[in-house]
Structures are given as structure tokens and as C-alpha cells.
Design an enzyme around this catalytic site. Structure first.
Site, mmCIF file in Angstrom:
data_model
loop_
_atom_site.group_PDB
_atom_site.id
_atom_site.type_symbol
_atom_site.label_atom_id
_atom_site.label_comp_id
_atom_site.label_asym_id
_atom_site.label_seq_id
_atom_site.Cartn_x
_atom_site.Cartn_y
_atom_site.Cartn_z
ATOM 1 N N ASP A 23 -56.909 72.923 -4.071
ATOM 2 C CA ASP A 23 -56.001 74.049 -4.322
ATOM 3 C C ASP A 23 -55.861 74.965 -3.093
ATOM 4 O O ASP A 23 -54.930 74.790 -2.318
ATOM 5 C CB ASP A 23 -56.446 74.834 -5.563
ATOM 6 C CG ASP A 23 -55.309 75.623 -6.214
ATOM 7 O OD1 ASP A 23 -54.142 75.466 -5.794
ATOM 8 O OD2 ASP A 23 -55.587 76.386 -7.160
ATOM 9 N N ASP A 24 -56.760 75.936 -2.948
ATOM 10 C CA ASP A 24 -56.707 76.889 -1.825
ATOM 11 C C ASP A 24 -58.116 76.982 -1.240
ATOM 12 O O ASP A 24 -58.817 77.979 -1.433
ATOM 13 C CB ASP A 24 -56.235 78.256 -2.330
ATOM 14 C CG ASP A 24 -54.859 78.167 -2.970
ATOM 15 O OD1 ASP A 24 -53.874 78.025 -2.234
ATOM 16 O OD2 ASP A 24 -54.780 78.199 -4.217
ATOM 17 N N HIS A 68 -53.253 68.207 -4.551
ATOM 18 C CA HIS A 68 -53.017 69.619 -4.883
ATOM 19 C C HIS A 68 -53.763 70.490 -3.878
ATOM 20 O O HIS A 68 -54.922 70.844 -4.073
ATOM 21 C CB HIS A 68 -53.492 69.893 -6.325
ATOM 22 C CG HIS A 68 -53.190 71.286 -6.809
ATOM 23 N ND1 HIS A 68 -53.155 71.611 -8.159
ATOM 24 C CD2 HIS A 68 -52.910 72.433 -6.155
ATOM 25 C CE1 HIS A 68 -52.861 72.895 -8.301
ATOM 26 N NE2 HIS A 68 -52.725 73.419 -7.094
ATOM 27 N N HIS A 95 -52.523 73.793 -1.184
ATOM 28 C CA HIS A 95 -51.479 74.643 -0.597
ATOM 29 C C HIS A 95 -51.863 74.872 0.859
ATOM 30 O O HIS A 95 -52.944 75.409 1.129
ATOM 31 C CB HIS A 95 -51.409 75.985 -1.328
ATOM 32 C CG HIS A 95 -51.160 75.850 -2.806
ATOM 33 N ND1 HIS A 95 -49.912 76.009 -3.362
ATOM 34 C CD2 HIS A 95 -51.990 75.544 -3.840
ATOM 35 C CE1 HIS A 95 -49.985 75.827 -4.675
ATOM 36 N NE2 HIS A 95 -51.235 75.534 -4.994
ATOM 37 N N GLU A 141 -52.522 76.450 -16.163
ATOM 38 C CA GLU A 141 -53.644 76.999 -15.384
ATOM 39 C C GLU A 141 -54.122 78.242 -16.155
ATOM 40 O O GLU A 141 -55.173 78.221 -16.762
ATOM 41 C CB GLU A 141 -53.181 77.347 -13.962
ATOM 42 C CG GLU A 141 -54.264 77.965 -13.090
ATOM 43 C CD GLU A 141 -53.779 78.375 -11.691
ATOM 44 O OE1 GLU A 141 -52.552 78.450 -11.466
ATOM 45 O OE2 GLU A 141 -54.652 78.636 -10.823
ATOM 46 N N HIS A 173 -46.879 73.415 -11.266
ATOM 47 C CA HIS A 173 -48.077 74.046 -11.817
ATOM 48 C C HIS A 173 -47.793 74.412 -13.280
ATOM 49 O O HIS A 173 -46.708 74.933 -13.594
ATOM 50 C CB HIS A 173 -48.397 75.341 -11.072
ATOM 51 C CG HIS A 173 -49.046 75.147 -9.732
ATOM 52 N ND1 HIS A 173 -48.511 74.368 -8.754
ATOM 53 C CD2 HIS A 173 -50.207 75.657 -9.230
ATOM 54 C CE1 HIS A 173 -49.315 74.401 -7.683
ATOM 55 N NE2 HIS A 173 -50.355 75.186 -7.955
HETATM 56 N N1 HPA Z 1 -51.578 78.718 -8.920
HETATM 57 C C1 HPA Z 1 -50.353 79.154 -8.740
HETATM 58 N N2 HPA Z 1 -49.848 79.394 -7.545
HETATM 59 C C2 HPA Z 1 -50.593 79.160 -6.477
HETATM 60 C C3 HPA Z 1 -51.877 78.708 -6.597
HETATM 61 C C4 HPA Z 1 -52.399 78.460 -7.891
HETATM 62 O O1 HPA Z 1 -53.556 78.046 -8.115
HETATM 63 N N3 HPA Z 1 -52.370 78.588 -5.343
HETATM 64 C C5 HPA Z 1 -51.384 78.947 -4.489
HETATM 65 N N4 HPA Z 1 -50.305 79.301 -5.177
HETATM 66 ZN ZN ZN Z 2 -52.144 75.374 -6.824
#
Ligand code: HPA
Ligand code: ZN
Length: 345
Positions: free
Chosen positions: A287-288, A26, A28, A209, A206
Site C-alpha cells: 500500500d504505502d 497494490h 502507491h 477498506e 479501492h
Molecule cells: N486507501 C485509499 N486511498 C489511498 C490509500 C489507501 O489505503 N493509500 C493511498 N491512497
Molecule cells: Zn491503497
């Protein structure tokens, strides 16, 4: 305690985390765009970013929720224009991933963010594939690329995107679904996901969250995914947690992301240990990472420190990621051998 909780770890656990061969499920690619690279590319492309400097850009990374992050993340993507930009972005991520002993990665990219700005699909995918091929040659990091649809755009746009990606479908492993979760349920994307699965792709999405546990169950029903990205809210509902444990559906948790986006009040609220103990195949991911204060190693350290994870827990998290990947069986066997060596010390 340091920024990622490193000081609270015993030296043995910190060393084990460093040694673990990691599989990242996971991340991006657009979320690995560090401000320095964003400014360099923006200058090269004659694009203006909505920040005056690298420092101002980093200072904007004080998020109140998912949407406040997405607004900055999409704005920064303006810097990515050419095939070479996508190659450099991917290569820069893989340099950092290698430093964290990532051995296999299944990154997401959001094509609509780029094709909507007029960037050709072939430049986006081509540049990323160039970067991934280089990373495999240089570091031996294998990969499988995931095309992720934006759920805040209509399902017709997702369909058109899948059709546009047709020439490259054999270069992808899966489709995904990301962006704003509140107000954008999974069901409208059922048709697109069914077509992608018929075309030979796997599916992930996703869910859970910011949305509640029931959205995890609805995502499984509607999209037939093999992994739920994030999914931490599943821990609020014993029925959903049991369903995940019994079906073997993998959760790709992202601890630093959850704290930075205020999905969790603090790291010690992370349900990672609870999910592990309930038999859910949970994994640790970044994630990011350019936005949330660290790459995969930092996420392992932060969650291990906050939840006092032991060596068995950490090896299980790493093994779950190997088993939950879409790597071919022979590659999974290699990764398990590397893990056995690392866990033996
Ligand atoms: N959630 C949803 N969309 C996203 C995320 C995330 O954590 N990171 C990049 N796009
Ligand atoms: Zn994500």
C-alpha cells in the site's frame, strides 16, 4: 515480537518468504516517498514541507484512520515537482522492491495530486516510466502502471484527467480509484471507468477498506473491476465473499496498512486466511510502505506470523498475485516457474 512480527516466524517460513518471487499489485508510488527523499527533493525544489525535520515527519505517522493518513500523504507530495523527482521516487521504490524479490509490480500513481499543483501530466508519467524502465533493465522487474483517480474530487475531474492522459494510454495497464472511501461511493465514476475500459485499459478500485462489504459488491457492479484493492471488509458478508470466490475477482490486501489505519484492531484480526480458505484470490501488498512500517516482505512476514500461515498458504498468496496481475501470459508462465523453484526450496 519484532516490529513486523519476524521473530514469531519459524526459520523455514521466514526463508520461504525471502525466496518467494513476489508480484506487487497494490502500492502507491507516492506512498513510497520516504521522509529522507521528501526532504532532499523539497530542498532541491525550494518547497516547504509542513514538517521541520525527517524525525518530525516520521513522528506524524501515528494515524487514527484513513483520512488522518491521507492528509499527511498529500502534504508530502508537495516535494515532488520535476520529471526527475518522479524518476527518483520510482527508482528508490524499485531498489527496495528488488531487495524483497519483487519480480513484477503494478503501481498506482495519483495524477490529480500533481496536476492540481500545476505539474504537467507528461512530467509525472514520463518520470515514472523512466524509473520503471530503469528498474526492468537493472533488476528484471517488469511492470504495468495504473492511473488512479481521487474519489474525493468530482467525477468531472476524473474525466478530465483521463482525457489529459490520452497521449500515454498505451503506456498504462489500468485505471484505479482511491482516496477517502467514506462519503465517496463508486457509482459517480461509472462513466469514466467505462470510457477507460473502452480505451483498452483494465480497471481496479479501492473498496471495503473502511467501507462495508456492500461497497465491494457495488464497486463490482458499477465499475466492472477485475481487482478490488483492500476489500478486507468483504469477509464480513458471506454472500460478497462467495461472489468474489466464484467470479475470481482478486483482492489486494495490505496487512500493515490495515493495522496502521485502524481498519483492523490488530494483525491477528486480519481476514486473509479466512478469505484464502473461502477460495477468494487474495494477495499480499504494501500500500504505502514509507508510512506503514515496511515493504511487501514485511507484510508477508507480519501476516504469516499473526495468522500462523503455512508454506502452502504463502505459495498460494504468491501464485494469486501472479494470476491476478495484468502481465502477459508468457510473463506469468516465467513467474510461475520461478515460484515453483522457490517453493521446492
Ligand atoms: N486507501 C485509499 N486511498 C489511498 C490509500 C489507501 O489505503 N493509500 C493511498 N491512497
Ligand atoms: Zn491503497
Amino acid at each position: 515480537m519484532g516490529q513486523d512480527g519476524h521473530e514469531a516466524l519459524s526459520p523455514q517460513i521466514a526463508k520461504l518468504i525471502d525466496r518467494l518471487p513476489k508480484v506487487e499489485l497494490h502500492v502507491h508510488l507516492e506512498g513510497t516517498l520516504e521522509p529522507e527523499l521528501a526532504f532532499r527533493l523539497a530542498r532541491r525544489n525550494g518547497v516547504r514541507l509542513p514538517f521541520r525535520s525527517v524525525r518530525e515527519m516520521r513522528a506524524a505517522y501515528d494515524f487514527s484512520d484513513l483520512q488522518s493518513f491521507l492528509d499527511v500523504y498529500y502534504a508530502a507530495c508537495a516535494a515532488l515537482v520535476t520529471r526527475e523527482d518522479f524518476r527518483e521516487l520510482t527508482a528508490a521504490y524499485l531498489d527496495r522492491a528488488h531487495a524483497d524479490r519483487v519480480r513484477h509490480v503494478e503501481p498506482f500513481f495519483d495524477p490529480q495530486t500533481h496536476t492540481e499543483r500545476g505539474i504537467p501530466m507528461g512530467d509525472v508519467i514520463g518520470g515514472i516510466l523512466d524509473g520503471l524502465a530503469e528498474g526492468e533493465k537493472r533488476y528484471g522487474i517488469t511492470s504495468g502502471l495504473i492511473l488512479s483517480f481521487l474519489r474525493h474530487l468530482p467525477p468531472e475531474s476524473a474525466d478530465a484527467t483521463l482525457a489529459e492522459a490520452e497521449p500515454w494510454l498505451d503506456k498504462l495497464v489500468a485505471v484505479g480509484l482511491d482516496s477517502s472511501e467514506r462519503g465517496f461511493p463508486p457509482e459517480p465514476f461509472a462513466g469514466t471507468f467505462a470510457r477507460a475500459r473502452t480505451g483498452g485499459l483494465r480497471a481496479v478500485a479501492h473498496a471495503g477498506e473502511e467501507g462495508e462489504a456492500q461497497l465491494v459488491a457495488r464497486t463490482l457492479d458499477a465499475l466492472q473491476v477485475s481487482r478490488i484493492d483492500h476489500g478486507v471488509r468483504a469477509a464480513d458478508d458471506i454472500t460478497v465473499m462467495r461472489r468474489l470466490a466464484e467470479s475470481g475477482v482478486v483482492l489486494t490486501a495490505c496487512p500493515n496498512s490495515n493495522v496502521r489505519l485502524r481498519v483492523l484492531a490488530s494483525m491477528d484480526q486480519s481476514p486473509v486466511k479466512k478469505l484464502l480458505d473461502a477460495g477468494v484470490a487474495v494477495t499480499i501488498n504494501s500500500d504505502d510502505p514509507a508510512y506503514f512500517g515496511g515493504y511487501i516482505g514485511a507484510n508477508y512476514r507480519a501476516v504469516a506470523a499473526a495468522l500462523d500461515l503455512d508454506a502452502d498458504d504463502l505459495v498460494r498468496l504468491a501464485a494469486n498475485a501472479i494470476d491476478g496481475s495484468f502481465a502477459p501470459d508468457n510473463r506469468k508462465l516465467e513467474l510461475h516457474s520461478e515460484l515453483a523453484i522457490a517453493s521446492a526450496g
